[in-house]
Design a protein around this motif. Structure first.
Motif, short mmCIF file in Angstrom:
data_model
loop_
_atom_site.label_atom_id
_atom_site.label_comp_id
_atom_site.label_asym_id
_atom_site.label_seq_id
_atom_site.Cartn_x
_atom_site.Cartn_y
_atom_site.Cartn_z
N ALA A 1 28.39 15.77 -109.38
CA ALA A 1 27.91 14.73 -109.02
C ALA A 1 28.35 14.24 -107.45
N LEU A 2 28.06 15.12 -107.04
CA LEU A 2 28.05 15.24 -105.49
C LEU A 2 26.52 15.94 -105.25
N CYS A 3 26.05 16.97 -106.21
CA CYS A 3 24.71 17.03 -105.80
C CYS A 3 23.68 17.11 -107.34
N GLY A 4 24.21 16.77 -108.13
CA GLY A 4 23.23 16.63 -109.34
C GLY A 4 22.07 15.19 -109.40
N THR A 5 22.94 14.07 -108.82
CA THR A 5 22.08 13.47 -108.77
C THR A 5 20.75 13.52 -108.04
N TRP A 6 20.59 14.67 -106.37
CA TRP A 6 19.57 14.81 -105.78
C TRP A 6 18.15 15.72 -106.78
N ILE A 7 18.52 15.86 -107.76
CA ILE A 7 18.01 16.84 -108.28
C ILE A 7 16.67 15.73 -109.29
N PRO A 8 16.86 14.53 -109.57
CA PRO A 8 15.77 13.91 -110.01
C PRO A 8 14.84 13.54 -108.76
N VAL A 9 15.83 13.46 -107.66
CA VAL A 9 15.56 12.62 -106.13
C VAL A 9 14.22 13.73 -105.58
N LEU A 10 14.83 14.99 -105.86
CA LEU A 10 13.37 16.44 -105.62
C LEU A 10 12.76 16.02 -105.88
N LEU A 11 12.56 15.61 -107.15
CA LEU A 11 11.16 16.52 -108.27
C LEU A 11 10.56 15.58 -107.59
N ALA A 12 10.92 13.65 -107.94
CA ALA A 12 10.11 13.02 -107.39
C ALA A 12 9.10 12.89 -105.95
N ALA A 13 10.25 13.94 -104.49
CA ALA A 13 9.64 13.44 -103.57
C ALA A 13 8.60 15.00 -103.54
N HIS A 14 8.32 15.50 -104.57
CA HIS A 14 7.27 16.75 -104.23
C HIS A 14 5.71 15.90 -103.85
N GLY B 1 8.14 8.50 -115.22
CA GLY B 1 8.04 7.32 -114.64
C GLY B 1 6.81 7.45 -113.00
N GLN B 2 6.30 8.46 -113.11
CA GLN B 2 6.31 9.09 -111.17
C GLN B 2 4.96 8.23 -112.09
N ARG B 3 4.49 9.33 -112.69
CA ARG B 3 3.06 9.68 -113.16
C ARG B 3 2.12 8.07 -113.26
N SER B 4 3.37 8.02 -114.31
CA SER B 4 2.50 6.68 -115.19
C SER B 4 2.19 5.65 -113.89
N GLY B 5 3.28 5.33 -112.93
CA GLY B 5 3.13 4.88 -111.77
C GLY B 5 1.67 4.62 -111.18
N LEU B 6 1.71 6.37 -110.48
CA LEU B 6 0.30 7.30 -109.46
C LEU B 6 -0.78 6.38 -110.56
N LEU B 7 -0.78 6.74 -111.95
CA LEU B 7 -2.17 6.12 -112.61
C LEU B 7 -1.98 4.90 -112.52
N ARG B 8 -1.53 4.60 -113.07
CA ARG B 8 -1.43 2.49 -112.65
C ARG B 8 -1.75 2.20 -111.49
N LEU B 9 -1.78 2.60 -110.26
CA LEU B 9 -1.55 2.41 -108.74
C LEU B 9 -2.82 2.55 -108.56
N ARG B 10 -2.98 3.49 -109.35
CA ARG B 10 -4.98 4.19 -109.07
C ARG B 10 -5.85 3.50 -109.68
N ARG B 11 -5.65 2.97 -111.36
CA ARG B 11 -6.71 2.13 -111.92
C ARG B 11 -6.27 0.37 -111.25
N GLU B 12 -4.61 0.12 -110.10
CA GLU B 12 -5.32 -1.55 -110.14
C GLU B 12 -5.88 -1.39 -108.47
#
Length: 380
Positions: A118-131, A187-198
């Motif tokens: 619980a103390l460390c697992g939630t940071w894994i998705p955050v770091l993956l998106a932070a790249h 979700g991050q990839r989809s959001g980036l593609l949508r932002l570029r299109r907009e």
């Protein structure tokens, strides 16, 4: 037809220096933002200290992670190393700590798995998106894939050593972390593609975003010709088409190589895009040709706009190579359609090439308006 005289950029007076403003009022740069974020990341390690006596892993990992954060902070503060290199080292240290913690929880006997995860697992998705935030789209995507692969590898090794963990509560929590990581990346990839299109639709208009050129990111010739073919006379009113070619492009390609020629095309496209108005559009017609659709009130404004574009390109050499462009211009006058306008601009460009290039010229159909200008207006 009459050529436009080369323009001399005006000498602007020195601007007065602006008064110094606080950092937050002036806006944060990337390096400044990380200098503020790293202390917060260090604070996130406090629960591991306050939750009770640290286990064998934390006694080694927490000081090491604090050293990594402190080293990154000092490196950013001094500014002697490239930002991307510092961020890559920071991410590597954080990932080693997180993956080591997951492996220790799954393999070490007598640990408190749920609380530790619980103390460390939630940071894994955050770091993956932070790249992507920290390294950019291309490098961030590769780093996320490598980190996700390392996470899966740790789980496979732990599953091979202790097959029963996949069926208990600990295994369920780990699988939820893995699924959350995949959702975060998707979700991050989809959001980036949508932002570029907009962004492209806002800059170019929805009618010119269907087809694109992979080198410049601009709409290609098919999209531009389709729009011109389908545009109604009302939409063509106040429109000028400028066909732009890079002078001596094939000579540059032969002497410097195809890779440099591609970089040259992308360089010119960026320079032209930076000088376009909000209602103007740039597209790529061919290997060395671009087309600009300009909203202008008259012929004089069209030629002045094209001269501005020409001078902008000429003032930005690439790796010691002086770049110039030639332009043929046609302004809609109520006759013909958009493709006729494009053909008129291409005819004017052929005349410019015959005259030696590095200039802008209006098409024959619009000559009479230019001939009636005063010399001052012709040199505007």
């Amino acid at each position: 037809m009459r050529d436009s005289a080369p323009l001399t950029p005006p000498v602007l007076p020195d601007r007065p220096r602006r008064a110094a403003r606080p950092l937050l009022a002036a806006g944060l740069g990337r390096r400044d933002a990380y200098l503020l974020t790293l202390p917060l990341a260090a604070l996130s390690l406090l629960p591991s200290w306050l939750g009770g006596p640290p286990d064998a892993f934390l006694r080694v990992a927490l000081p090491a992670l604090l050293a990594v954060l402190a080293g990154a902070f000092v490196a950013l503060l001094l500014g002697r190393w490239p930002l991307e290199r510092v961020l890559m080292g920071l991410l590597t240290g954080l990932w080693l700590g997180l993956l080591g913690r997951v492996a220790f929880v799954l393999l070490a006997p007598g640990s408190a798995p749920i609380d530790a995860l619980a103390l460390c697992g939630t940071w894994i998705p955050v770091l993956l998106a932070a790249h992507v935030w920290m390294l950019g789209r291309a490098a961030g995507r590769v780093a996320s894939q490598l980190a996700l692969g390392a996470f899966v590898l740790v789980l496979l090794v732990c599953g091979a050593l202790h097959p029963a963990f996949a069926l208990n509560t600990v295994g369920n929590v780990v699988m939820q972390i893995l699924l959350a990581s995949l959702v975060a990346l998707g979700g991050q990839r989809s959001g980036l593609l949508r932002l570029r299109r907009e962004v492209r639709e806002q800059r170019l208009g929805a009618d010119l975003t269907g087809l694109g050129d992979s080198l410049t990111g601009l709409p290609d010739g098919r999209a531009a010709r389709r729009w011109l073919r389908q545009a109604s006379p009302r939409r063509l009113e106040g429109l000028a088409v400028a066909v732009i070619t890079i002078d001596q492009f094939h000579h540059v390609e032969a002497t410097h190589g195809e890779a440099f020629a591609g970089c040259l095309m992308a360089h010119v496209a960026r320079a032209l895009e930076g000088a376009l108005g909000d209602d103007d559009t740039l597209s790529r017609l061919g290997p060395s040709e671009l087309a600009a659709l300009l909203r202008v009130p008259d012929d004089r404004a069209a030629r002045a706009a094209c001269e501005r574009l020409r001078l902008r390109v000429a003032s930005r050499p690439l790796d010691g190579v002086n770049v110039t462009v030639s332009m043929g211009i046609a302004v809609y006058g109520g006759e013909g359609d958009g493709l006729t306008l494009l053909a008129g601009a291409q005819d004017a460009l052929d005349d410019v090439r015959d005259a030696g290039g590095n200039r802008a010229r209006l098409g024959e159909a619009r000559r009479t308006v230019v001939e009636d200008m005063t010399p001052e207006l012709r040199s505007a």
